[in-house]
Design an enzyme around this catalytic site. Structure first.
Site, PDB file in Angstrom:
ATOM      1  N   LYS A 145      58.533  31.760  32.406  1.00  0.00           N
ATOM      2  CA  LYS A 145      58.584  32.627  31.224  1.00  0.00           C
ATOM      3  C   LYS A 145      59.728  33.619  31.432  1.00  0.00           C
ATOM      4  O   LYS A 145      59.540  34.802  31.723  1.00  0.00           O
ATOM      5  CB  LYS A 145      57.238  33.317  30.993  1.00  0.00           C
ATOM      6  CG  LYS A 145      57.071  33.768  29.554  1.00  0.00           C
ATOM      7  CD  LYS A 145      55.631  34.010  29.200  1.00  0.00           C
ATOM      8  CE  LYS A 145      55.458  34.642  27.825  1.00  0.00           C
ATOM      9  NZ  LYS A 145      55.960  33.867  26.700  1.00  0.00           N
ATOM     10  N   HIS A 155      76.290  36.686  41.249  1.00  0.00           N
ATOM     11  CA  HIS A 155      75.262  35.721  40.831  1.00  0.00           C
ATOM     12  C   HIS A 155      74.152  35.548  41.864  1.00  0.00           C
ATOM     13  O   HIS A 155      73.021  35.264  41.508  1.00  0.00           O
ATOM     14  CB  HIS A 155      75.889  34.342  40.579  1.00  0.00           C
ATOM     15  CG  HIS A 155      76.637  34.261  39.289  1.00  0.00           C
ATOM     16  ND1 HIS A 155      77.816  34.923  39.071  1.00  0.00           N
ATOM     17  CD2 HIS A 155      76.373  33.593  38.144  1.00  0.00           C
ATOM     18  CE1 HIS A 155      78.246  34.669  37.855  1.00  0.00           C
ATOM     19  NE2 HIS A 155      77.392  33.870  37.266  1.00  0.00           N
ATOM     20  N   TYR A 192      58.902  37.676  31.702  1.00  0.00           N
ATOM     21  CA  TYR A 192      58.103  38.526  30.821  1.00  0.00           C
ATOM     22  C   TYR A 192      56.752  37.909  30.550  1.00  0.00           C
ATOM     23  O   TYR A 192      56.497  36.754  30.904  1.00  0.00           O
ATOM     24  CB  TYR A 192      58.849  38.824  29.514  1.00  0.00           C
ATOM     25  CG  TYR A 192      58.901  37.667  28.519  1.00  0.00           C
ATOM     26  CD1 TYR A 192      59.706  36.548  28.740  1.00  0.00           C
ATOM     27  CD2 TYR A 192      58.134  37.693  27.364  1.00  0.00           C
ATOM     28  CE1 TYR A 192      59.747  35.500  27.827  1.00  0.00           C
ATOM     29  CE2 TYR A 192      58.179  36.641  26.444  1.00  0.00           C
ATOM     30  CZ  TYR A 192      58.981  35.557  26.688  1.00  0.00           C
ATOM     31  OH  TYR A 192      59.016  34.522  25.788  1.00  0.00           O
ATOM     32  N   ARG A 240      50.093  33.979  35.502  1.00  0.00           N
ATOM     33  CA  ARG A 240      51.349  33.322  35.107  1.00  0.00           C
ATOM     34  C   ARG A 240      52.544  34.222  35.422  1.00  0.00           C
ATOM     35  O   ARG A 240      53.602  33.736  35.826  1.00  0.00           O
ATOM     36  CB  ARG A 240      51.322  32.954  33.631  1.00  0.00           C
ATOM     37  CG  ARG A 240      52.557  32.154  33.222  1.00  0.00           C
ATOM     38  CD  ARG A 240      52.496  31.638  31.804  1.00  0.00           C
ATOM     39  NE  ARG A 240      52.444  32.710  30.842  1.00  0.00           N
ATOM     40  CZ  ARG A 240      52.247  32.546  29.529  1.00  0.00           C
ATOM     41  NH1 ARG A 240      52.066  31.333  29.038  1.00  0.00           N
ATOM     42  NH2 ARG A 240      52.222  33.574  28.714  1.00  0.00           N
ATOM     43  N   GLU A 289      57.708  21.505  22.927  1.00  0.00           N
ATOM     44  CA  GLU A 289      56.966  22.650  22.387  1.00  0.00           C
ATOM     45  C   GLU A 289      57.778  23.243  21.255  1.00  0.00           C
ATOM     46  O   GLU A 289      58.797  22.678  20.840  1.00  0.00           O
ATOM     47  CB  GLU A 289      56.703  23.666  23.504  1.00  0.00           C
ATOM     48  CG  GLU A 289      57.972  24.205  24.141  1.00  0.00           C
ATOM     49  CD  GLU A 289      57.715  25.150  25.304  1.00  0.00           C
ATOM     50  OE1 GLU A 289      56.659  25.784  25.348  1.00  0.00           O
ATOM     51  OE2 GLU A 289      58.611  25.256  26.166  1.00  0.00           O
ATOM     52  N   ARG A 319      77.537  43.303  40.001  1.00  0.00           N
ATOM     53  CA  ARG A 319      77.406  41.938  39.473  1.00  0.00           C
ATOM     54  C   ARG A 319      77.780  40.888  40.513  1.00  0.00           C
ATOM     55  O   ARG A 319      78.901  40.875  41.020  1.00  0.00           O
ATOM     56  CB  ARG A 319      78.269  41.771  38.217  1.00  0.00           C
ATOM     57  CG  ARG A 319      78.059  40.427  37.540  1.00  0.00           C
ATOM     58  CD  ARG A 319      78.844  40.314  36.243  1.00  0.00           C
ATOM     59  NE  ARG A 319      78.593  39.038  35.594  1.00  0.00           N
ATOM     60  CZ  ARG A 319      79.224  37.896  35.912  1.00  0.00           C
ATOM     61  NH1 ARG A 319      80.155  37.894  36.849  1.00  0.00           N
ATOM     62  NH2 ARG A 319      78.929  36.775  35.305  1.00  0.00           N
TER      63      ARG A 319
HETATM   64  N1  PDD Z   1      55.638  33.105  23.429  1.00  0.00           N
HETATM   65  N2  PDD Z   1      55.953  28.169  24.606  1.00  0.00           N
HETATM   66  C1  PDD Z   1      56.906  29.118  24.516  1.00  0.00           C
HETATM   67  C2  PDD Z   1      58.322  28.704  24.646  1.00  0.00           C
HETATM   68  C3  PDD Z   1      56.557  30.460  24.294  1.00  0.00           C
HETATM   69  O1  PDD Z   1      57.511  31.404  24.225  1.00  0.00           O
HETATM   70  C4  PDD Z   1      55.176  30.806  24.154  1.00  0.00           C
HETATM   71  C5  PDD Z   1      54.713  32.222  23.940  1.00  0.00           C
HETATM   72  C6  PDD Z   1      54.215  29.786  24.248  1.00  0.00           C
HETATM   73  C7  PDD Z   1      52.747  30.055  24.141  1.00  0.00           C
HETATM   74  O2  PDD Z   1      52.255  30.694  25.307  1.00  0.00           O
HETATM   75  P1  PDD Z   1      50.976  31.642  25.244  1.00  0.00           P
HETATM   76  O3  PDD Z   1      49.852  30.831  24.702  1.00  0.00           O
HETATM   77  O4  PDD Z   1      50.748  32.060  26.651  1.00  0.00           O
HETATM   78  O5  PDD Z   1      51.341  32.800  24.337  1.00  0.00           O
HETATM   79  C8  PDD Z   1      54.649  28.488  24.489  1.00  0.00           C
HETATM   80  C9  PDD Z   1      55.330  34.511  23.375  1.00  0.00           C
HETATM   81  C10 PDD Z   1      54.165  34.843  22.511  1.00  0.00           C
HETATM   82  C11 PDD Z   1      56.603  35.268  23.017  1.00  0.00           C
HETATM   83  O6  PDD Z   1      57.649  34.882  23.520  1.00  0.00           O
HETATM   84  O7  PDD Z   1      56.530  36.253  22.269  1.00  0.00           O
END
Ligand code: PDD
Length: 297
Positions: A155, A110, A41, A60, A187, A108
């Site tokens: 992501k 994997h 996403y 990204r 983070e 389904r």
């Molecule tokens: N989240 N680290 C994680 C684990 C995140 O989920 C996010 C962003 C960031 C910051 O990334 P960016 O600067 O590209 O938004 C770092 C989004 C906003 C979300 O999951 O809603």
């Protein structure tokens, strides 16, 4: 009668080539996003009707898709068109656009079933700015062990780790959960984390243990423009607590000052000068983006 599901918005969303009301959009129960979290996403902020750092977010998205061996089914122009159509009703109010792609629908299994048509979903939400009073005061966060997996750079929609991590701060009445792997800063549950020491903005390295936020590149540029030294390196737990300033960043939070961590005061307990100049620079970057894209071609 269910108070949340009955109030699902009727705003338009995009699902597999169709525009439909969000509350009516449906996917198959065999969608691999639903079954395995086999999808990725993006969240892109939109200010004054213009997506901010759009190409960086889409790059990204491509990197995440490549990790999953899924081909991007749409061109940048097609993504732009979807964003324009969905955000138009919101006018100039800040909005966020959520993009999700999954491997598609299949019995389904994997293994990465080949030849599926990816499910493509895009929705738009209002993006209420963080209240000025909160920005002026700074926020409290708590720490936790980073119990997520080793591919945090993707992501991915497999977000159980993020949900469990975020709930720790929800229950503590805090804004975010700042995580450490073996005592090294990684983070927060949905934000990147930065320290300021002796005037330098320092973030953890861009590796597989963090999601490289789009604000990594943006803050580096803003630091350069404003003469703030910028570095990426491993940051110990001790350094986080001893920082002059502590910041979190994300598409929705922009850049936000953390003044208390696990109940301990960070710096002098108030948002600091580097936060203030980066936040001001961020607002200027948003304005430049709106002007640039609003200009006639
Ligand atoms: N989240 N680290 C994680 C684990 C995140 O989920 C996010 C962003 C960031 C910051 O990334 P960016 O600067 O590209 O938004 C770092 C989004 C906003 C979300 O999951 O809603």
């Amino acid at each position: 009668m269910h108070p949340i599901t009955d109030a699902l918005p009727a705003t338009l969303c995009y699902l597999d080539g169709e525009y439909t009301a969000l509350r009516d959009a449906k996917i198959s129960v065999l969608d691999r996003g639903f079954i395995f979290g086999d999808g990725i996403y993006e969240v892109v902020p939109v200010y004054d009707g213009q997506p901010f750092c759009f190409e960086e977010h889409m790059a990204r998205l491509d990197r995440s898709l490549a990790e999953l061996q899924i081909a991007n089914p749409l061109s940048l122009a097609q993504w732009r068109e979807i964003v324009a159509r969905l955000t138009a009703p919101g006018g100039n109010a800040p909005q966020s656009v959520y993009f999700q792609l999954t491997r598609g629908v299949a019995p389904r299994d994997h293994s990465m079933v080949r030849g599926l048509r990816p499910t493509v979903f895009v929705m738009v939400n209002p993006l209420p700015p963080v209240a000025d009073a909160i920005r002026a005061r700074g926020v409290a966060c708590v720490t936790a062990a980073d119990f997520r997996w080793q591919k945090a750079h993707i992501k991915s929609t497999s977000l159980l780790g993020a949900v469990l991590a975020r709930q720790i701060s929800v229950e503590a009445g805090a804004t975010e959960t700042i995580m450490f792997r073996d005592e090294w800063l990684s983070e927060a549950s949905s934000s990147n984390v930065w320290i300021v020491k002796d005037g330098t903005l320092i973030g953890p390295p861009k590796d597989n243990l963090v999601l490289t936020g789009i604000r990594y590149g943006l803050l580096e540029r803003l630091c350069e423009e404003h003469g703030v030294p910028f570095a990426l390196r491993r940051i110990s737990r001790e350094e986080v607590f001893a920082a002059d300033e502590l910041l979190i960043s994300s598409a929705t939070k922009e850049v936000l000052p953390v003044v208390s961590l696990d109940g301990k005061t960070i710096g002098n307990g108030h948002p600091g000068p580097i936060y203030k100049s980066l936040y001001a620079a961020y607002q200027q970057a948003k304005q430049r983006n709106a002007q640039k894209q609003g200009a006639p071609a």
